[in-house]
Structure formats: C-alpha cells, structure tokens
Design a protein around this motif. Structure first.
Motif, PDB file in Angstrom:
ATOM      1  N   SER A  10      -4.574  15.025   2.555  1.00  0.00           N
ATOM      2  CA  SER A  10      -5.348  14.656   1.362  1.00  0.00           C
ATOM      3  C   SER A  10      -4.606  13.510   0.665  1.00  0.00           C
ATOM      4  CB  SER A  10      -5.472  15.855   0.416  1.00  0.00           C
ATOM      5  OG  SER A  10      -6.185  16.888   1.024  1.00  0.00           O
ATOM      6  N   PRO A  11      -4.691  12.316   1.225  1.00  0.00           N
ATOM      7  CA  PRO A  11      -3.869  11.221   0.723  1.00  0.00           C
ATOM      8  C   PRO A  11      -4.308  10.669  -0.631  1.00  0.00           C
ATOM      9  CG  PRO A  11      -5.325  10.445   2.455  1.00  0.00           C
ATOM     10  CD  PRO A  11      -5.494  11.928   2.368  1.00  0.00           C
ATOM     11  N   THR A  12      -3.313  10.188  -1.362  1.00  0.00           N
ATOM     12  CA  THR A  12      -3.512   9.372  -2.548  1.00  0.00           C
ATOM     13  C   THR A  12      -3.042   7.977  -2.169  1.00  0.00           C
ATOM     14  OG1 THR A  12      -3.133  11.229  -4.029  1.00  0.00           O
ATOM     15  CG2 THR A  12      -2.843   9.021  -4.960  1.00  0.00           C
ATOM     16  N   VAL A  13      -3.867   6.959  -2.461  1.00  0.00           N
ATOM     17  CA  VAL A  13      -3.562   5.609  -2.009  1.00  0.00           C
ATOM     18  C   VAL A  13      -3.642   4.643  -3.181  1.00  0.00           C
ATOM     19  CG1 VAL A  13      -4.217   3.764  -0.416  1.00  0.00           C
ATOM     20  CG2 VAL A  13      -4.559   6.153   0.240  1.00  0.00           C
ATOM     21  N   THR A  14      -2.547   3.907  -3.397  1.00  0.00           N
ATOM     22  CA  THR A  14      -2.541   2.864  -4.426  1.00  0.00           C
ATOM     23  C   THR A  14      -2.136   1.536  -3.807  1.00  0.00           C
ATOM     24  OG1 THR A  14      -0.275   3.412  -5.061  1.00  0.00           O
ATOM     25  CG2 THR A  14      -2.051   4.427  -6.352  1.00  0.00           C
ATOM     26  N   VAL A  73       0.853  -1.183   0.000  1.00  0.00           N
ATOM     27  CA  VAL A  73       0.000   0.000   0.000  1.00  0.00           C
ATOM     28  C   VAL A  73       0.895   1.241   0.000  1.00  0.00           C
ATOM     29  CG1 VAL A  73      -1.792   1.265   1.249  1.00  0.00           C
ATOM     30  CG2 VAL A  73      -1.814  -1.240   1.235  1.00  0.00           C
ATOM     31  N   ASN A  74       0.708   2.092  -0.995  1.00  0.00           N
ATOM     32  CA  ASN A  74       1.485   3.320  -1.122  1.00  0.00           C
ATOM     33  C   ASN A  74       0.593   4.508  -0.773  1.00  0.00           C
ATOM     34  OD1 ASN A  74       3.556   5.111  -1.773  1.00  0.00           O
ATOM     35  ND2 ASN A  74       2.937   5.227  -3.914  1.00  0.00           N
ATOM     36  N   VAL A  75       0.948   5.207   0.296  1.00  0.00           N
ATOM     37  CA  VAL A  75       0.178   6.362   0.764  1.00  0.00           C
ATOM     38  C   VAL A  75       1.056   7.597   0.646  1.00  0.00           C
ATOM     39  CG1 VAL A  75      -1.031   7.400   2.717  1.00  0.00           C
ATOM     40  CG2 VAL A  75      -1.096   4.924   2.398  1.00  0.00           C
ATOM     41  N   THR A  76       0.552   8.604  -0.080  1.00  0.00           N
ATOM     42  CA  THR A  76       1.260   9.882  -0.172  1.00  0.00           C
ATOM     43  C   THR A  76       0.289  11.004   0.177  1.00  0.00           C
ATOM     44  OG1 THR A  76       0.763  10.071  -2.535  1.00  0.00           O
ATOM     45  CG2 THR A  76       2.875   9.067  -1.951  1.00  0.00           C
ATOM     46  N   GLY A  77       0.807  12.045   0.792  1.00  0.00           N
ATOM     47  CA  GLY A  77       0.007  13.237   1.057  1.00  0.00           C
ATOM     48  C   GLY A  77      -0.905  13.184   2.267  1.00  0.00           C
ATOM     49  N   GLY A  78      -0.688  12.242   3.159  1.00  0.00           N
ATOM     50  CA  GLY A  78      -1.522  12.191   4.349  1.00  0.00           C
ATOM     51  C   GLY A  78      -1.431  10.864   5.068  1.00  0.00           C
ATOM     52  N   THR A  79      -2.356  10.647   5.975  1.00  0.00           N
ATOM     53  CA  THR A  79      -2.436   9.412   6.754  1.00  0.00           C
ATOM     54  C   THR A  79      -3.824   8.828   6.567  1.00  0.00           C
ATOM     55  OG1 THR A  79      -0.894  10.268   8.406  1.00  0.00           O
ATOM     56  CG2 THR A  79      -2.269   8.415   9.076  1.00  0.00           C
ATOM     57  N   ILE A  80      -3.876   7.495   6.415  1.00  0.00           N
ATOM     58  CA  ILE A  80      -5.153   6.808   6.263  1.00  0.00           C
ATOM     59  C   ILE A  80      -5.309   5.765   7.356  1.00  0.00           C
ATOM     60  CG2 ILE A  80      -5.120   7.113   3.754  1.00  0.00           C
ATOM     61  CD1 ILE A  80      -4.500   3.995   3.642  1.00  0.00           C
ATOM     62  N   ALA A 131       2.745   6.026   5.061  1.00  0.00           N
ATOM     63  CA  ALA A 131       3.851   5.866   4.120  1.00  0.00           C
ATOM     64  C   ALA A 131       3.598   4.604   3.298  1.00  0.00           C
ATOM     65  CB  ALA A 131       5.167   5.755   4.879  1.00  0.00           C
ATOM     66  N   SER A 132       4.558   4.239   2.498  1.00  0.00           N
ATOM     67  CA  SER A 132       4.442   3.011   1.720  1.00  0.00           C
ATOM     68  C   SER A 132       4.835   1.831   2.589  1.00  0.00           C
ATOM     69  CB  SER A 132       5.367   3.074   0.508  1.00  0.00           C
ATOM     70  OG  SER A 132       5.019   4.165  -0.296  1.00  0.00           O
ATOM     71  N   GLN A 133       3.992   0.807   2.595  1.00  0.00           N
ATOM     72  CA  GLN A 133       4.337  -0.369   3.385  1.00  0.00           C
ATOM     73  C   GLN A 133       3.546  -1.590   2.926  1.00  0.00           C
ATOM     74  OE1 GLN A 133       3.052   1.391   7.215  1.00  0.00           O
ATOM     75  NE2 GLN A 133       2.107  -0.586   7.595  1.00  0.00           N
ATOM     76  N   HIS A 134       4.061  -2.725   3.315  1.00  0.00           N
ATOM     77  CA  HIS A 134       3.421  -4.000   3.047  1.00  0.00           C
ATOM     78  C   HIS A 134       2.422  -4.259   4.167  1.00  0.00           C
ATOM     79  CE1 HIS A 134       3.441  -8.512   3.281  1.00  0.00           C
ATOM     80  NE2 HIS A 134       3.071  -8.293   2.049  1.00  0.00           N
ATOM     81  N   VAL A 135       1.191  -4.623   3.814  1.00  0.00           N
ATOM     82  CA  VAL A 135       0.183  -4.942   4.819  1.00  0.00           C
ATOM     83  C   VAL A 135      -0.318  -6.365   4.593  1.00  0.00           C
ATOM     84  CG1 VAL A 135      -0.545  -2.540   5.062  1.00  0.00           C
ATOM     85  CG2 VAL A 135      -1.780  -4.027   3.505  1.00  0.00           C
ATOM     86  N   SER A 136      -0.637  -7.041   5.667  1.00  0.00           N
ATOM     87  CA  SER A 136      -1.203  -8.389   5.606  1.00  0.00           C
ATOM     88  C   SER A 136      -2.245  -8.511   6.702  1.00  0.00           C
ATOM     89  CB  SER A 136      -0.134  -9.457   5.827  1.00  0.00           C
ATOM     90  OG  SER A 136       0.835  -9.415   4.810  1.00  0.00           O
TER      91      SER A 136
END
Length: 121
Positions: A84-88, A41-48, A58-63
């Motif tokens: 204002s996060p962008t999440v991919t 999960v890549n998170v930029t511009g904020g926290t989700i 931030a960018s991290q591996h989630v399981s």
C-alpha cells in the motif's frame, strides 16, 4: 543555451495517487513536443510502476523523455505492484528535450537538485 524549468513549483512536494493522473506543473504542454522530466520519487510501503520509467520500491531519482500528446499540464501516475505505497514527488525539472540535449553534460553531472535555482517559465 539556457535551460528553463517548466515546473512552476519545483521544490514543492506532490503526493501521487494510484491510477490517477496528478499534475506536477501548471504550464500547458505543447502537443508533439518532446520533454525531459527529472524528479525525486519517494516510495514507502510498497512497490509502484511508473509507465514511463519502471518499478520503484524506494526513494530514487528518475529521469525520462516524454512526448506531449495533449495541451494539459504535465502529470504523473503510477500503478501499485505490491503493498500500500505512499508516493511523493519533489525536486522536479521539466524542460524541452532540445534544452536537455544542448545541456546534457551539465545536467547529468548535477544528477539531482531542487530545481529552485533554475530560471522558471
């Protein structure tokens, strides 16, 4: 036992939207079945906040483990904690929890991978 990746396009990039479920595969869930989901999960511009995982900024591996409650495709959603996060999401593995448990040592040693090298449903 072999692990079958139920994610139809594990190396594709999926953009999530806040408070809206976005499909990460097209394979229908079987209600009552426990699944193992692993993704980058890549998170930029904020926290989700991912309800099944917690806060990410931030960018991290989630399981995580999830039990299907409906027959729709596996999906993800997030809520905005700040900014204002962008999440991919990329590099997805979705398998039954039984397959994960049977191959836990191997899958945990890989940590994170593109998912494209696995047999797919």
């Amino acid at each position: 036992m072999m692990v079958t990746n139920l994610c139809t396009s594990p190396s594709s990039t999926i953009t999530l939207r806040a408070d809206e479920w976005v499909n990460i595969t097209t394979i229908p869930n079987k209600p009552g079945t426990k699944y193992w989901v692993s993704a980058y999960v890549n998170v930029t511009g904020g926290t989700i906040s991912l309800s099944m995982y917690g806060d990410i900024s931030a960018s991290q591996h989630v399981s995580y483990q999830i039990t299907a409650v409906n027959a729709g495709a596996m999906s993800m959603t997030y809520s905005v904690v700040s900014g204002s996060p962008t999440v991919t999401v990329t590099s997805m593995l979705i398998c039954t929890f039984a397959e994960y448990q049977a191959n836990k040592t191997l899958l945990d040693s890989i940590e994170y991978f593109d998912g494209d090298t696995m047999p797919r449903a």
